[in-house]
Design a protein around this motif. Structure first.
Motif, mmCIF file in Angstrom:
data_model
loop_
_atom_site.group_PDB
_atom_site.id
_atom_site.type_symbol
_atom_site.label_atom_id
_atom_site.label_comp_id
_atom_site.label_asym_id
_atom_site.label_seq_id
_atom_site.Cartn_x
_atom_site.Cartn_y
_atom_site.Cartn_z
ATOM 1 N N HIS A 25 0.840 -1.197 0.000
ATOM 2 C CA HIS A 25 0.000 0.000 0.000
ATOM 3 C C HIS A 25 0.875 1.246 0.000
ATOM 4 C CE1 HIS A 25 -3.690 -2.233 0.663
ATOM 5 N NE2 HIS A 25 -2.978 -3.011 1.453
ATOM 6 N N SER A 26 0.429 2.247 -0.729
ATOM 7 C CA SER A 26 1.168 3.508 -0.777
ATOM 8 C C SER A 26 0.652 4.448 0.305
ATOM 9 C CB SER A 26 1.008 4.164 -2.148
ATOM 10 O OG SER A 26 -0.330 4.547 -2.339
ATOM 11 N N THR A 27 1.497 5.372 0.714
ATOM 12 C CA THR A 27 1.064 6.385 1.674
ATOM 13 C C THR A 27 0.808 7.719 0.978
ATOM 14 O OG1 THR A 27 3.358 6.881 2.200
ATOM 15 C CG2 THR A 27 2.219 5.341 3.643
ATOM 16 N N LEU A 28 1.520 7.980 -0.116
ATOM 17 C CA LEU A 28 1.355 9.245 -0.836
ATOM 18 C C LEU A 28 0.750 9.062 -2.219
ATOM 19 C CD1 LEU A 28 4.737 10.980 0.083
ATOM 20 C CD2 LEU A 28 2.487 11.370 1.080
ATOM 21 N N GLY A 29 1.120 8.017 -2.918
ATOM 22 C CA GLY A 29 0.628 7.796 -4.270
ATOM 23 C C GLY A 29 1.433 6.737 -4.985
ATOM 24 N N VAL A 30 0.987 6.379 -6.169
ATOM 25 C CA VAL A 30 1.674 5.401 -7.008
ATOM 26 C C VAL A 30 1.995 6.092 -8.325
ATOM 27 C CG1 VAL A 30 1.463 3.195 -8.214
ATOM 28 C CG2 VAL A 30 0.462 3.465 -5.931
ATOM 29 N N ILE A 31 3.250 6.018 -8.739
ATOM 30 C CA ILE A 31 3.697 6.644 -9.977
ATOM 31 C C ILE A 31 4.100 5.545 -10.945
ATOM 32 C CG2 ILE A 31 5.457 8.115 -11.036
ATOM 33 C CD1 ILE A 31 5.616 9.596 -8.351
ATOM 34 N N SER A 32 3.663 5.675 -12.189
ATOM 35 C CA SER A 32 3.995 4.682 -13.207
ATOM 36 C C SER A 32 4.782 5.332 -14.328
ATOM 37 C CB SER A 32 2.724 4.058 -13.774
ATOM 38 O OG SER A 32 3.049 3.245 -14.883
ATOM 39 N N THR A 33 5.824 4.651 -14.767
ATOM 40 C CA THR A 33 6.561 5.078 -15.949
ATOM 41 C C THR A 33 6.401 4.042 -17.059
ATOM 42 O OG1 THR A 33 8.596 4.051 -15.155
ATOM 43 C CG2 THR A 33 8.262 6.380 -14.619
ATOM 44 N N LEU A 34 5.377 3.211 -16.927
ATOM 45 C CA LEU A 34 5.116 2.170 -17.911
ATOM 46 C C LEU A 34 4.484 2.751 -19.162
ATOM 47 C CD1 LEU A 34 3.529 -0.491 -15.551
ATOM 48 C CD2 LEU A 34 5.830 -0.524 -16.508
ATOM 49 N N PRO A 35 4.769 2.151 -20.314
ATOM 50 C CA PRO A 35 4.050 2.581 -21.516
ATOM 51 C C PRO A 35 2.562 2.272 -21.359
ATOM 52 C CG PRO A 35 5.662 0.845 -22.015
ATOM 53 C CD PRO A 35 5.718 1.100 -20.556
ATOM 54 N N PRO A 36 1.679 3.040 -21.996
ATOM 55 C CA PRO A 36 0.236 2.843 -21.826
ATOM 56 C C PRO A 36 -0.223 1.407 -22.074
ATOM 57 C CG PRO A 36 0.636 4.855 -23.041
ATOM 58 C CD PRO A 36 1.968 4.174 -22.875
ATOM 59 N N GLN A 37 0.339 0.730 -23.071
ATOM 60 C CA GLN A 37 -0.088 -0.628 -23.389
ATOM 61 C C GLN A 37 0.187 -1.585 -22.226
ATOM 62 O OE1 GLN A 37 1.982 1.228 -25.332
ATOM 63 N NE2 GLN A 37 0.456 1.857 -26.817
ATOM 64 N N THR A 38 1.281 -1.396 -21.520
ATOM 65 C CA THR A 38 1.621 -2.234 -20.374
ATOM 66 C C THR A 38 0.783 -1.845 -19.167
ATOM 67 O OG1 THR A 38 3.883 -2.423 -21.207
ATOM 68 C CG2 THR A 38 3.519 -3.019 -18.900
ATOM 69 N N LEU A 39 0.627 -0.554 -18.941
ATOM 70 C CA LEU A 39 -0.158 -0.075 -17.807
ATOM 71 C C LEU A 39 -1.609 -0.553 -17.896
ATOM 72 C CD1 LEU A 39 -0.438 1.632 -15.249
ATOM 73 C CD2 LEU A 39 -0.847 3.610 -16.724
ATOM 74 N N LEU A 40 -2.192 -0.503 -19.090
ATOM 75 C CA LEU A 40 -3.582 -0.928 -19.262
ATOM 76 C C LEU A 40 -3.800 -2.375 -18.847
ATOM 77 C CD1 LEU A 40 -4.460 0.830 -22.627
ATOM 78 C CD2 LEU A 40 -5.510 1.261 -20.396
ATOM 79 N N GLN A 41 -2.800 -3.226 -19.032
ATOM 80 C CA GLN A 41 -2.913 -4.634 -18.660
ATOM 81 C C GLN A 41 -2.962 -4.819 -17.142
ATOM 82 O OE1 GLN A 41 0.263 -6.767 -20.576
ATOM 83 N NE2 GLN A 41 -0.313 -6.028 -22.586
ATOM 84 N N LEU A 42 -2.449 -3.852 -16.392
ATOM 85 C CA LEU A 42 -2.421 -3.945 -14.933
ATOM 86 C C LEU A 42 -3.648 -3.334 -14.270
ATOM 87 C CD1 LEU A 42 1.311 -2.938 -14.325
ATOM 88 C CD2 LEU A 42 0.350 -5.245 -14.306
ATOM 89 N N LEU A 54 -8.636 6.958 -18.673
ATOM 90 C CA LEU A 54 -7.879 5.705 -18.733
ATOM 91 C C LEU A 54 -8.260 4.919 -19.982
ATOM 92 C CD1 LEU A 54 -8.119 4.522 -15.009
ATOM 93 C CD2 LEU A 54 -6.176 5.618 -16.144
ATOM 94 N N LYS A 55 -9.535 4.859 -20.273
ATOM 95 C CA LYS A 55 -10.031 4.132 -21.445
ATOM 96 C C LYS A 55 -9.423 4.704 -22.721
ATOM 97 C CE LYS A 55 -13.264 1.397 -23.370
ATOM 98 N NZ LYS A 55 -12.803 0.079 -23.638
ATOM 99 N N SER A 56 -9.235 6.031 -22.791
ATOM 100 C CA SER A 56 -8.708 6.662 -23.998
ATOM 101 C C SER A 56 -7.251 6.279 -24.265
ATOM 102 C CB SER A 56 -8.863 8.174 -23.927
ATOM 103 O OG SER A 56 -8.054 8.703 -22.889
ATOM 104 N N MET A 57 -6.553 5.745 -23.270
ATOM 105 C CA MET A 57 -5.162 5.313 -23.483
ATOM 106 C C MET A 57 -5.084 4.142 -24.453
ATOM 107 S SD MET A 57 -3.014 5.715 -19.938
ATOM 108 C CE MET A 57 -3.688 4.254 -19.196
ATOM 109 N N GLU A 58 -6.187 3.418 -24.637
ATOM 110 C CA GLU A 58 -6.193 2.285 -25.574
ATOM 111 C C GLU A 58 -5.878 2.713 -26.995
ATOM 112 O OE1 GLU A 58 -9.327 -0.763 -23.462
ATOM 113 O OE2 GLU A 58 -10.139 0.758 -24.814
#
Length: 64
Positions: A25-42, A54-58
């Protein structure tokens, strides 16, 4: 080495789930540097239907 298999939270990201099943669990936030295609799978499917941004990232395509 652990791998992130999912993002967790109710309506917003509040942590990550590792392949071992452990949830961090995060206390402040979660930051992603993943490409959109990888992030969408998570992302939980419910998030995609609830958040149009988020849907528009597809539609994003990887650089060649």
């Amino acid at each position: 080495m652990q791998t992130i298999t999912n993002l967790s939270g109710e309506g917003r990201c509040s942590g990550v789930v590792l392949d071992s099943g452990e949830e961090i669990h995060s206390t402040l936030g979660v930051i992603s540097t993943l490409p959109p295609q990888t992030l969408l799978q998570l992302l939980p499917q419910a998030w995609l239907s609830q958040h149009q941004s988020l849907k528009s990232m597809e539609a994003l395509k990887p650089c060649e």
